[in-house]
Design an enzyme around this catalytic site. Structure first.
Site, short mmCIF file in Angstrom:
data_model
loop_
_atom_site.label_atom_id
_atom_site.label_comp_id
_atom_site.label_asym_id
_atom_site.label_seq_id
_atom_site.Cartn_x
_atom_site.Cartn_y
_atom_site.Cartn_z
N TYR A 1 -0.79 -0.67 10.22
CA TYR A 1 -0.99 -1.14 8.84
C TYR A 1 0.19 -0.68 7.97
O TYR A 1 0.76 -1.47 7.21
CB TYR A 1 -2.30 -0.55 8.33
CG TYR A 1 -2.66 -0.83 6.90
CD1 TYR A 1 -3.22 -2.04 6.52
CD2 TYR A 1 -2.47 0.14 5.91
CE1 TYR A 1 -3.58 -2.28 5.20
CE2 TYR A 1 -2.82 -0.10 4.59
CZ TYR A 1 -3.37 -1.31 4.24
OH TYR A 1 -3.73 -1.55 2.94
N SER B 1 0.87 -1.19 0.00
CA SER B 1 0.00 0.00 0.00
C SER B 1 0.89 1.23 0.00
O SER B 1 2.04 1.17 0.48
CB SER B 1 -0.87 0.01 1.26
OG SER B 1 -1.45 1.29 1.46
P1 NAD Z 1 -11.23 -6.37 0.82
O1 NAD Z 1 -11.60 -6.17 2.25
O2 NAD Z 1 -12.29 -6.38 -0.20
O3 NAD Z 1 -10.37 -7.70 0.66
C1 NAD Z 1 -9.51 -8.18 1.67
C2 NAD Z 1 -9.40 -9.66 1.50
O4 NAD Z 1 -8.58 -10.20 2.54
C3 NAD Z 1 -10.75 -10.35 1.56
O5 NAD Z 1 -10.82 -11.31 0.53
C4 NAD Z 1 -10.72 -11.05 2.92
O6 NAD Z 1 -11.51 -12.21 2.92
C5 NAD Z 1 -9.24 -11.35 3.03
N1 NAD Z 1 -8.85 -11.63 4.41
C6 NAD Z 1 -8.80 -10.78 5.46
N2 NAD Z 1 -8.45 -11.46 6.57
C7 NAD Z 1 -8.27 -12.76 6.20
C8 NAD Z 1 -7.92 -13.95 6.89
N3 NAD Z 1 -7.66 -13.97 8.19
N4 NAD Z 1 -7.82 -15.10 6.17
C9 NAD Z 1 -8.08 -15.12 4.84
N5 NAD Z 1 -8.43 -14.03 4.13
C10 NAD Z 1 -8.52 -12.87 4.83
O7 NAD Z 1 -10.19 -5.22 0.51
P2 NAD Z 1 -9.25 -4.99 -0.75
O8 NAD Z 1 -9.23 -3.55 -0.96
O9 NAD Z 1 -9.63 -5.89 -1.86
O10 NAD Z 1 -7.84 -5.43 -0.13
C11 NAD Z 1 -6.95 -6.32 -0.79
C12 NAD Z 1 -5.54 -5.89 -0.41
O11 NAD Z 1 -5.29 -4.58 -0.93
C13 NAD Z 1 -5.27 -5.81 1.08
O12 NAD Z 1 -3.99 -6.35 1.37
C14 NAD Z 1 -5.28 -4.31 1.36
O13 NAD Z 1 -4.47 -3.97 2.47
C15 NAD Z 1 -4.69 -3.79 0.06
N6 NAD Z 1 -4.96 -2.38 -0.21
C16 NAD Z 1 -6.24 -1.93 -0.39
C17 NAD Z 1 -6.46 -0.58 -0.66
C18 NAD Z 1 -7.82 -0.02 -0.88
O14 NAD Z 1 -7.99 1.23 -0.89
N7 NAD Z 1 -8.85 -0.83 -1.11
C19 NAD Z 1 -5.37 0.29 -0.73
C20 NAD Z 1 -4.07 -0.21 -0.55
C21 NAD Z 1 -3.89 -1.55 -0.30
#
Ligand code: NAD
Length: 261
Positions: free
Chosen positions: A163, A150
């Site tokens: 985070y 991120s």
């Molecule tokens: P999201 O919440 O839709 O997806 C997160 C995923 O992680 C989900 O599929 C959830 O089931 C899984 N997860 C969480 N805890 C878990 C566990 N204990 N066991 C198995 N799976 C688990 O959010 P997203 O935006 O799709 O996030 C995906 C990645 O992108 C993450 O690593 C997040 O930190 C990163 N990210 C997101 C953003 C944003 O703005 N959406 C920005 C930067 C980074």
């Protein structure tokens, strides 16, 4: 797909293992990898969602193993790798994408338990999976590891400090893996998304003031789509990024380079 795209972006015959494969970005990545012809192992803590995604991709001709997995538990991560190898015999691309935002606010307010859970999910899971999978990739002489970090790992952060620490460590993990496994033909890179429209970002997106403030700091004046992150992952996965390793690709609409004007 024409011959150029097939050669540089195609993943026919490759096996991808993705964690968090049913979340916002994970679903888009799963669809992108499947669209490029890969076989997929989708690890998720949401069994109905992974079964539904497996059905959707199966209809399109993609071979999918939907494996329930809590990435906070090493025994389940080991079971995941074993299941992937049992089904497909190899893992060519590993996308460690599952993540949580963890506690908001000052670092000093986070409890020991909150720190532990954040670091287990966001950092120990990629460390454990890459420790299992990189040697296998090294033995086969090729592989691509993609860690979803991120922009919070690239600058100081008051709201999501823990985070940010974990995501900064992932960026370093990509460099370490690149140095350790490059000679064996394995690449490792990180992705650093800015704000992307998924459930992860819903708190910011639902607050008009926070959303406005964030967009004013972003030259493209919008949030990203999961597909835009997935497209970068697809690039890193295959031959198009064959000479790129240890890097962090920022996909943030310019947030990080902006002076806020
Ligand atoms: P999201 O919440 O839709 O997806 C997160 C995923 O992680 C989900 O599929 C959830 O089931 C899984 N997860 C969480 N805890 C878990 C566990 N204990 N066991 C198995 N799976 C688990 O959010 P997203 O935006 O799709 O996030 C995906 C990645 O992108 C993450 O690593 C997040 O930190 C990163 N990210 C997101 C953003 C944003 O703005 N959406 C920005 C930067 C980074």
């Amino acid at each position: 797909m024409n011959a150029f795209l097939e050669t540089w972006f195609g993943l026919v015959g490759k096996t991808v293992l993705i964690t968090g494969g049913t979340g916002g970005i994970g679903t888009a990545m799963s669809r992108a990898f499947a669209g490029a012809g890969a076989r997929l192992v989708i690890a998720s803590d949401d069994a109905p969602a992974s079964a539904a995604l497996a059905r959707e991709l199966g209809v399109l001709g993609c071979e999918v193993l939907a494996q329930p997995c809590d990435v906070a538990k090493p025994v389940e991560l080991d079971r995941l790798v074993d299941a992937a190898l049992g089904r497909f015999g190899t893992i060519d691309i590993l996308a460690c994408n599952a993540g949580i935002s963890g506690p908001h606010g000052p670092l000093a307010n986070a409890t020991w338990q909150e720190r532990g859970q954040l670091f287990r999910i966001n950092l120990a899971h990629p460390l454990h999976l890459t420790s299992r999978v990189a040697p296998l990739m090294g033995a086969q002489g090729s592989g691509s590891i993609i860690l979803t970090a991120s922009i919070a790992g690239l600058r100081g952060n008051k709201a999501l400090g823990l985070y940010g620490i974990a995501k900064a460590a992932l960026i370093q993990l990509a460099r370490n893996l690149a140095v350790e496994w490059g000679p064996a033909g394995v690449r490792a890179n990180a992705l650093a998304p800015g704000l992307v429209a998924t459930s992860w970002a819903k708190a910011v997106l639902a607050d008009p003031q926070a959303r406005e403030r964030r967009l004013s700091l972003t030259p493209l004046r919008r949030v990203g789509t999961p597909e835009e992150i997935a497209a970068a992952a697809l690039f890193l996965a295959g031959p198009a990024a064959g000479f790129i390793t240890g890097q962090t690709i920022v996909v943030d609409g310019g947030t990080l380079i902006s002076d806020g004007n």
